[in-house]
Design a protein around this motif. Sequence first.
Motif, mmCIF file in Angstrom:
data_model
loop_
_atom_site.group_PDB
_atom_site.id
_atom_site.type_symbol
_atom_site.label_atom_id
_atom_site.label_comp_id
_atom_site.label_asym_id
_atom_site.label_seq_id
_atom_site.Cartn_x
_atom_site.Cartn_y
_atom_site.Cartn_z
ATOM 1 N N UNK A 164 0.850 -1.200 0.000
ATOM 2 C CA UNK A 164 0.000 0.000 0.000
ATOM 3 C C UNK A 164 0.888 1.254 0.000
ATOM 4 N N UNK A 165 2.011 1.135 0.679
ATOM 5 C CA UNK A 165 2.912 2.295 0.782
ATOM 6 C C UNK A 165 4.055 2.100 -0.208
ATOM 7 N N UNK A 166 3.869 2.594 -1.403
ATOM 8 C CA UNK A 166 4.839 2.306 -2.469
ATOM 9 C C UNK A 166 5.532 3.575 -2.999
ATOM 10 N N UNK A 167 5.253 4.690 -2.350
ATOM 11 C CA UNK A 167 5.761 5.968 -2.867
ATOM 12 C C UNK A 167 7.284 6.016 -2.897
ATOM 13 N N UNK A 168 7.908 5.208 -2.028
ATOM 14 C CA UNK A 168 9.368 5.274 -1.899
ATOM 15 C C UNK A 168 10.098 4.432 -2.949
ATOM 16 N N UNK A 169 9.332 3.638 -3.676
ATOM 17 C CA UNK A 169 10.013 2.793 -4.665
ATOM 18 C C UNK A 169 9.560 3.120 -6.086
ATOM 19 N N UNK A 170 9.175 4.385 -6.267
ATOM 20 C CA UNK A 170 8.857 4.798 -7.624
ATOM 21 C C UNK A 170 10.159 4.809 -8.420
ATOM 22 N N UNK A 171 10.033 4.610 -9.696
ATOM 23 C CA UNK A 171 11.208 4.384 -10.541
ATOM 24 C C UNK A 171 12.365 5.363 -10.315
ATOM 25 N N UNK A 172 12.027 6.678 -10.272
ATOM 26 C CA UNK A 172 13.110 7.661 -10.190
ATOM 27 C C UNK A 172 13.840 7.556 -8.849
ATOM 28 N N UNK A 173 13.094 7.289 -7.770
ATOM 29 C CA UNK A 173 13.746 7.162 -6.464
ATOM 30 C C UNK A 173 14.577 5.880 -6.400
ATOM 31 N N UNK A 174 14.007 4.809 -6.928
ATOM 32 C CA UNK A 174 14.747 3.537 -6.921
ATOM 33 C C UNK A 174 16.062 3.684 -7.674
ATOM 34 N N UNK A 175 15.995 4.414 -8.774
ATOM 35 C CA UNK A 175 17.196 4.638 -9.578
ATOM 36 C C UNK A 175 18.257 5.343 -8.719
ATOM 37 N N UNK A 176 17.799 6.358 -7.984
ATOM 38 C CA UNK A 176 18.745 7.115 -7.148
ATOM 39 C C UNK A 176 19.317 6.239 -6.038
ATOM 40 N N UNK A 177 18.451 5.418 -5.425
ATOM 41 C CA UNK A 177 18.940 4.523 -4.369
ATOM 42 C C UNK A 177 20.021 3.601 -4.931
ATOM 43 N N UNK A 178 19.770 3.104 -6.121
ATOM 44 C CA UNK A 178 20.735 2.174 -6.705
ATOM 45 C C UNK A 178 22.046 2.881 -7.045
ATOM 46 N N UNK A 179 21.934 4.093 -7.593
ATOM 47 C CA UNK A 179 23.136 4.868 -7.930
ATOM 48 C C UNK A 179 23.942 5.153 -6.672
ATOM 49 N N UNK A 180 23.200 5.487 -5.601
ATOM 50 C CA UNK A 180 23.824 5.876 -4.335
ATOM 51 C C UNK A 180 24.235 4.655 -3.508
ATOM 52 N N UNK A 181 23.812 3.492 -3.914
ATOM 53 C CA UNK A 181 24.027 2.228 -3.179
ATOM 54 C C UNK A 181 23.508 2.348 -1.749
ATOM 55 N N UNK A 182 22.332 2.906 -1.632
ATOM 56 C CA UNK A 182 21.734 3.108 -0.304
ATOM 57 C C UNK A 182 21.329 1.772 0.313
ATOM 58 N N UNK A 183 21.648 1.597 1.574
ATOM 59 C CA UNK A 183 21.168 0.427 2.306
ATOM 60 C C UNK A 183 19.725 0.699 2.714
ATOM 61 N N UNK A 184 18.791 -0.082 2.193
ATOM 62 C CA UNK A 184 17.368 0.217 2.426
ATOM 63 C C UNK A 184 16.726 -0.773 3.399
ATOM 64 N N UNK A 185 16.140 -0.229 4.436
ATOM 65 C CA UNK A 185 15.428 -1.057 5.407
ATOM 66 C C UNK A 185 13.952 -0.722 5.306
#
Length: 341
Positions: A167-188
Amino acid sequence: MRYKILGKTNLKVSELAFGAIQITRIDQKEAINLIRFAYDSGINLIDTASSYFNSEEILGKALKGIREKVYVISKSGKRDKKNFLQDFNTSLKRLKTDYIDFYLFHGISKNNEFDQIEEAGVIEALVKERDKGKVRFIGFSCHNPAVIEKFFKVKDFSILMIPLNFITTEYVEESLLYKFNQNKTGLLAMKPFGGGRLMDIEICFKFLRQYPQVIPVAGMQSIDELKQNLIYIGKDDNLTKTDHKRIKELSEELGTKFCRGCGYCMPCKEKGIEITDINFIEVYYKQFPHDVFWNIGLDKKVEVARKCIECGKCSEKCPFDLDVSEIIKKNIAFFDGLKKV
Ligand code: SF4
Ligand code: SF4
């Protein structure tokens, strides 16, 4: 148990993290056994916070002899240097350790909260603790996707805790996911089961499996619950057509009633209602020890909330278009129901 590399931390963590707020609801001996059982089952990542009642103290006891084999996450919600460092040192003491693997700024959900810790030098102070070896990795937990941009501003941040479920999917929209991957963010991912509101654990885990870079943090308070989670986290199956249909149904059912706790609707200038606390009454009841639940001042807050005039000004500020006064009413009714029992 399978393990994953947690972003740029390069730590190999179990694919399920143990959320330790709910161990405060059970007998201490039972809680210690549960943590040891989790460890024996391969879980090596445990999440707590300075504000989670006596959770850190219980963990301090439970991790005796295995501290170095487990990664501990803790957090402080203090926004000034003195009180933040005080929390940090108290966390070390309670956890009976001289370092914490991850220390986070708790609940940075508004841009001004980030600005506050930045301007007050709190981030800098935590970086210094890290450089002394007292904490290994830092970052923040967040309830509002609009604040995530701030995360990328700080090169010292490597770990981010976000609510994530179907239900809470706002944080994994494509553009944010791309940034997380570029930044190699550890996601919990906190609230993998929507704070207990998404009843289908199997679908919840399948949903999260789509994001291999994410580690779900599930709150648990019994060995049975833990065993059940272990069964589903250990699977490899993906969402089926039937699951998608079920997700759609559940989303439609809950979508208009599901408060994410971001606080954007606050303050209620009309009546001074503590909207987020009221909206979370049912979740608090499921998560907090009952003696704590009855002593966090909800009685008074509910009395104030009864004065809601349904002006709709909070709903206008809600990024999820929720009918806030309806959610308030529902939670008041839930609270009143508890009082009658
Ligand atoms: S609807 Fe109720 S809670 Fe929302 S702003 Fe108006 S009085 Fe406050
Ligand atoms: S009602 Fe909306 S704005 Fe307010 S806390 Fe919930 S999700 Fe956030």
